[in-house]
Design a protein around this motif. Structure first.
Motif, PDB file in Angstrom:
ATOM      1  N   LEU A 370       0.320  -1.481  -0.152  1.00 38.72           N
ATOM      2  CA  LEU A 370       0.057  -0.006   0.340  1.00 38.72           C
ATOM      3  C   LEU A 370       0.634   1.360   0.135  1.00 38.72           C
ATOM      4  CD1 LEU A 370      -2.507  -1.260   2.449  1.00 38.72           C
ATOM      5  CD2 LEU A 370      -2.389  -0.865   0.358  1.00 38.72           C
ATOM      6  N   SER A 374       1.594   4.378  -3.013  1.00 39.44           N
ATOM      7  CA  SER A 374       1.436   5.861  -2.602  1.00 39.44           C
ATOM      8  C   SER A 374       1.463   6.589  -3.433  1.00 39.44           C
ATOM      9  CB  SER A 374       0.598   5.756  -1.054  1.00 39.44           C
ATOM     10  OG  SER A 374       0.758   7.326  -0.947  1.00 39.44           O
ATOM     11  N   THR A 411      -0.995  11.673  14.888  1.00 37.05           N
ATOM     12  CA  THR A 411      -1.068  10.045  14.792  1.00 37.05           C
ATOM     13  C   THR A 411      -1.190   9.505  16.566  1.00 37.05           C
ATOM     14  OG1 THR A 411       0.952   8.426  14.878  1.00 37.05           O
ATOM     15  CG2 THR A 411      -0.470   9.457  12.715  1.00 37.05           C
ATOM     16  N   GLU A 442      -8.550  -6.234   7.224  1.00 37.64           N
ATOM     17  CA  GLU A 442      -9.448  -5.381   7.381  1.00 37.64           C
ATOM     18  C   GLU A 442      -8.749  -4.123   8.581  1.00 37.64           C
ATOM     19  OE1 GLU A 442     -11.852  -8.489   9.276  1.00 37.64           O
ATOM     20  OE2 GLU A 442     -10.384  -8.818   7.734  1.00 37.64           O
ATOM     21  N   GLU A 445      -5.895  -2.030   6.524  1.00 39.47           N
ATOM     22  CA  GLU A 445      -6.262  -1.109   5.319  1.00 39.47           C
ATOM     23  C   GLU A 445      -7.355  -0.004   6.054  1.00 39.47           C
ATOM     24  OE1 GLU A 445      -8.681  -4.128   3.211  1.00 39.47           O
ATOM     25  OE2 GLU A 445      -7.566  -4.501   2.316  1.00 39.47           O
ATOM     26  N   ALA A 446      -7.931  -0.756   7.306  1.00 40.85           N
ATOM     27  CA  ALA A 446      -8.546   0.970   7.951  1.00 40.85           C
ATOM     28  C   ALA A 446      -7.054   1.643   8.718  1.00 40.85           C
ATOM     29  CB  ALA A 446      -8.839   0.225   9.779  1.00 40.85           C
ATOM     30  N   TRP A 448      -4.523   1.475   7.282  1.00 39.77           N
ATOM     31  CA  TRP A 448      -4.112   2.456   6.037  1.00 39.77           C
ATOM     32  C   TRP A 448      -4.493   4.014   6.038  1.00 39.77           C
ATOM     33  CZ3 TRP A 448       0.083   4.575   3.511  1.00 39.77           C
ATOM     34  CH2 TRP A 448      -0.437   4.653   2.086  1.00 39.77           C
ATOM     35  N   GLY A 449      -5.842   3.897   6.038  1.00 41.62           N
ATOM     36  CA  GLY A 449      -7.352   4.466   5.602  1.00 41.62           C
ATOM     37  C   GLY A 449      -7.214   6.152   6.641  1.00 41.62           C
ATOM     38  N   LEU A 450      -6.994   5.645   7.365  1.00 44.74           N
ATOM     39  CA  LEU A 450      -7.104   7.000   8.657  1.00 44.74           C
ATOM     40  C   LEU A 450      -5.348   7.345   8.642  1.00 44.74           C
ATOM     41  CD1 LEU A 450      -7.662   8.588  11.432  1.00 44.74           C
ATOM     42  CD2 LEU A 450      -5.847   6.164  12.729  1.00 44.74           C
ATOM     43  N   GLN A 452      -4.152   7.856   6.427  1.00 48.34           N
ATOM     44  CA  GLN A 452      -4.115   8.519   4.474  1.00 48.34           C
ATOM     45  C   GLN A 452      -4.581   9.618   4.632  1.00 48.34           C
ATOM     46  OE1 GLN A 452      -6.025   6.047   2.341  1.00 48.34           O
ATOM     47  NE2 GLN A 452      -4.441   5.812  -0.081  1.00 48.34           N
ATOM     48  N   ALA A 453      -5.481   9.672   5.730  1.00 46.72           N
ATOM     49  CA  ALA A 453      -6.600  10.801   5.733  1.00 46.72           C
ATOM     50  C   ALA A 453      -6.122  12.528   6.943  1.00 46.72           C
ATOM     51  CB  ALA A 453      -7.658  10.347   6.850  1.00 46.72           C
TER      52      ALA A 453
END
Length: 465
Positions: A370, A374, A411, A442, A445-446, A448-450, A452-453
Motif C-alpha cells: 500500500l 502511494s 497519530t 481489515e 486496511e483501516a 492505512w485509511g486513517l 492517509q486521512a
C-alpha cells in the motif's frame, strides 16, 4: 482454543488451584519433592510437537510431570526459604547444539527482558576479558554497539560503570554494521590503549529492523581475542522459527563456530557469536515476560555470578547434578516462567507457531505494498519481517521533516491506533509493526485509511505555516 474453550479451561484452572491449596493445607502432599535431579527431561519430548495439542493433554501433564517436582512453599511445614523448554526453543529457532543445555557446556535461561539478557551477557564478556587480560583497569574496557543498537547496550554500560561506543552505520548498508567499520574502530581504540571487549550485534533493530553483517563481523573478530559477541535479536529472533526466513536472519553466521582455537586454557575462542537473545513476549505468543538468553559457555556466567551462601547450599548443587540458575543471573530468585512457554509451545506446536509468524509477515507485506503504491508516502527502508518504516514525501513547498513530525503528532493523539516514531540518520519516520495474533487484513486496511486521512491534514497544516 476458542473463547468458550478458554473460559471452560479458566474455570477448571481455578478449581485446580483451590484443590491444590486444600491438599497443601491438609498436608496431603510432601513439602519437598522426592524426584531425582534431571527427572523431567525423559518425561517430555525433546522438541516442540509439530502440531498443537489439546489443552486436556497439556493440563494432565502438569499433574503427571510438573507437580511431582515442586517444592511446596505454601505448605504449613515449609520453614526454609526447568532446562528442557529452553532446548525446545533453541531447536525451534534452529540454533546450534552448542547453545543448548544438552551440550553440557552452553545453555539457555529465561530472563525478564532483553535489557536483563544484555546486561548478563556483558557481565559474561567482562569475566572473559579479565581472565584473558587480568591486569586491565576497568576504565579501559569498552562495550561496542552501533547507532542502531537498542538502548540496552548503553544501559548495561551505565550499570557496570563502563564506556559504551556507538559505531556509525549508513543508509547504503541499510543501517547494518559492516566488518571493515568494526575493524577500523577496534584498531583505533586499541591504539589508544583501550580494550574493546564486548560487541552487541543486532538481528532486527528496533528503529528499522536492520540486521548487522554477522559473517563479516565474526571474520574480523577472529583477530581480536578479547572480543565477545552478543546477538540482540529481541524482536526479530522468533522469525528464525520459519525456515524460509533463516537466510535473511543470517542463521548460518550465528551458528558458525570459530575457526580459531581457544584463546587460552578454558577461555572460548573469538570470532563467533557467543550469546544470543530473543523475546517470546514480542511476536512469540507468550505473555510478558519471556526473554530467552543462550550462551555457548555457561562457565562465563557461573564464574562471574556464583555466590552461594550456606543457606542456599544443598547436596544436589554441591554435586553438580542440577543447574542453579541463580548463578546465571544477577538475581537469586526467579519465577517459574518455563511453564507458560511449555503451555504455548505445546498448544500451538511448530506448525501453529510458524503460521502465526507467517501471518504477521504477510500483513506487513500487504501494508508495504500500500505504501509503495502511494504517491504521498515512501518506504524509509525495505520491510523487515513484520515491520514497515515509512515517511511522507515532502515537496518544494513542504519540508519533509516538519511534515512527518506533524503527521506523527496527529497519530499520537488518536486512541484507535498506536504507531511509533523513530529518527534514523536525521530522518523522522513512522513505524508500523504487526504483532498481535488478532490483527487481520481489515485492520491493516483501516489503519492505512486513517494514515492517509491524517497525512492530508498534516500536509495542509504544514503548508499553511
Amino acid at each position: 482454543m476458542n473463547r468458550e474453550q478458554f473460559r471452560k479451561a479458566g474455570y477448571e484452572a481455578i478449581d485446580r488451584v483451590c484443590d491444590y491449596m486444600e491438599s497443601v493445607e491438609k498436608g496431603e502432599v510432601d513439602v519437598v519433592s522426592s524426584v531425582a535431579p534431571g527427572y523431567l527431561a525423559p518425561l517430555l519430548s525433546d522438541s516442540v510437537p509439530e502440531t498443537g495439542e489439546e489443552w486436556s493433554a497439556i493440563s494432565a501433564d502438569f499433574d503427571r510431570v510438573i507437580l511431582p517436582g515442586i517444592t511446596n512453599w505454601q505448605h504449613p511445614s515449609f520453614f526454609a526459604y526447568f532446562l528442557v523448554v529452553m532446548d525446545w526453543v533453541a531447536k525451534l529457532l534452529g540454533l546450534d547444539a552448542s547453545f543448548q543445555n544438552g551440550s553440557g557446556i552452553g545453555g539457555g535461561i529465561i530472563m525478564g527482558s532483553a535489557s536483563e539478557s544484555c546486561l548478563t551477557a556483558v557481565i559474561a564478556a567482562r569475566q572473559r576479558a579479565l581472565r584473558l587480560l587480568p591486569d586491565t583497569p576497568l576504565e579501559k574496557l569498552v562495550i561496542y554497539g552501533t547507532t542502531q543498537t537498542h538502548s540496552v547496550g548503553a544501559k548495561a554500560a551505565l550499570i557496570l560503570g563502563l564506556e559504551f561506543r556507538a559505531l556509525e552505520t549508513r543508509a547504503e548498508d541499510l543501517w547494518a554494521l559492516r566488518g571493515h567499520d568494526l575493524k577500523a574502530a577496534l584498531d583505533e581504540d586499541i591504539a589508544k590503549g583501550k580494550v574493546p571487549f564486548a560487541l552487541l550485534v543486532t538481528l532486527g533493530s528496533t528503529s528499522t529492523g536492520a540486521i548487522d553483517n554477522i559473517a563479516e563481523i565474526t571474520a574480523v573478530a577472529v583477530d581480536y581475542p578479547q572480543l565477545f559477541i552478543h546477538c540482540d535479536a529481541a524482536w526479530a529472533g522468533v522469525f528464525l522459527a520459519c525456515p524460509e526466513l533463516r537466510a535473511e536472519c543470517q542463521l548460518d553466521a550465528i551458528n558458525a563456530r570459530s575457526k580459531a582455537a581457544n584463546v587460552a586454557a578454558g577461555i572460548c575462542a573469538s570470532g563467533e557469536v557467543h550469546s544470543f537473545c530473543t523475546n517470546l513476549h514480542k511476536s512469540g505468543l507468550v505473555t510478558f515476560d519471556a526473554s530467552c538468553l543462550w550462551i555457548r559457555d555457561r562457565k562465563l556466567l557461573t564464574e562471574a555470578l556464583d555466590v552461594t551462601p550456606p543457606f542456599l547450599r544443598n547436596k544436589q548443587s554441591d554435586l553438580g547434578t542440577v543447574v542453579d540458575y541463580r548463578n546465571w543471573q544477577t538475581a537469586l530468585g526467579r519465577r517459574f516462567r518455563s511453564l507458560k512457554l511449555m503451555f504455548v509451545l505445546r498448544s500451538y506446536g511448530v506448525s501453529g507457531f510458524q503460521t502465526h509468524l507467517r501471518k504477521l509477515v504477510d500483513l506487513a507485506d500487504h501494508f508495504e505494498k500500500l505504501v509503495k503504491a502511494s504517491d504521498d508516502f515512501e518506504l524509509f527502508v525495505p520491510r523487515s519481517f513484520s515491520l514497515v518504516v515509512f515517511r511522507l514525501r515532502g515537496s518544494a513547498t513542504v519540508d519533509a521533516e516538519a511534515l512527518n513530525k506533524d503527521f506523527f503528532a496527529r497519530t499520537a493523539e488518536r486512541k484507535d491506533i498506536h504507531l511509533t516514531p523513530t529518527v534514523v540518520g536525521g530522518s523522522y519516520c513512522t513505524r508500523l509493526a504487526v504483532g498481535s495474533p488478532f490483527t487481520k487484513v481489515e485492520h491493516v486496511e483501516a489503519a492505512w485509511g486513517l494514515i492517509q486521512a491524517l497525512a492530508v491534514e498534516a500536509r495542509q497544516a504544514v503548508a499553511a505555516k
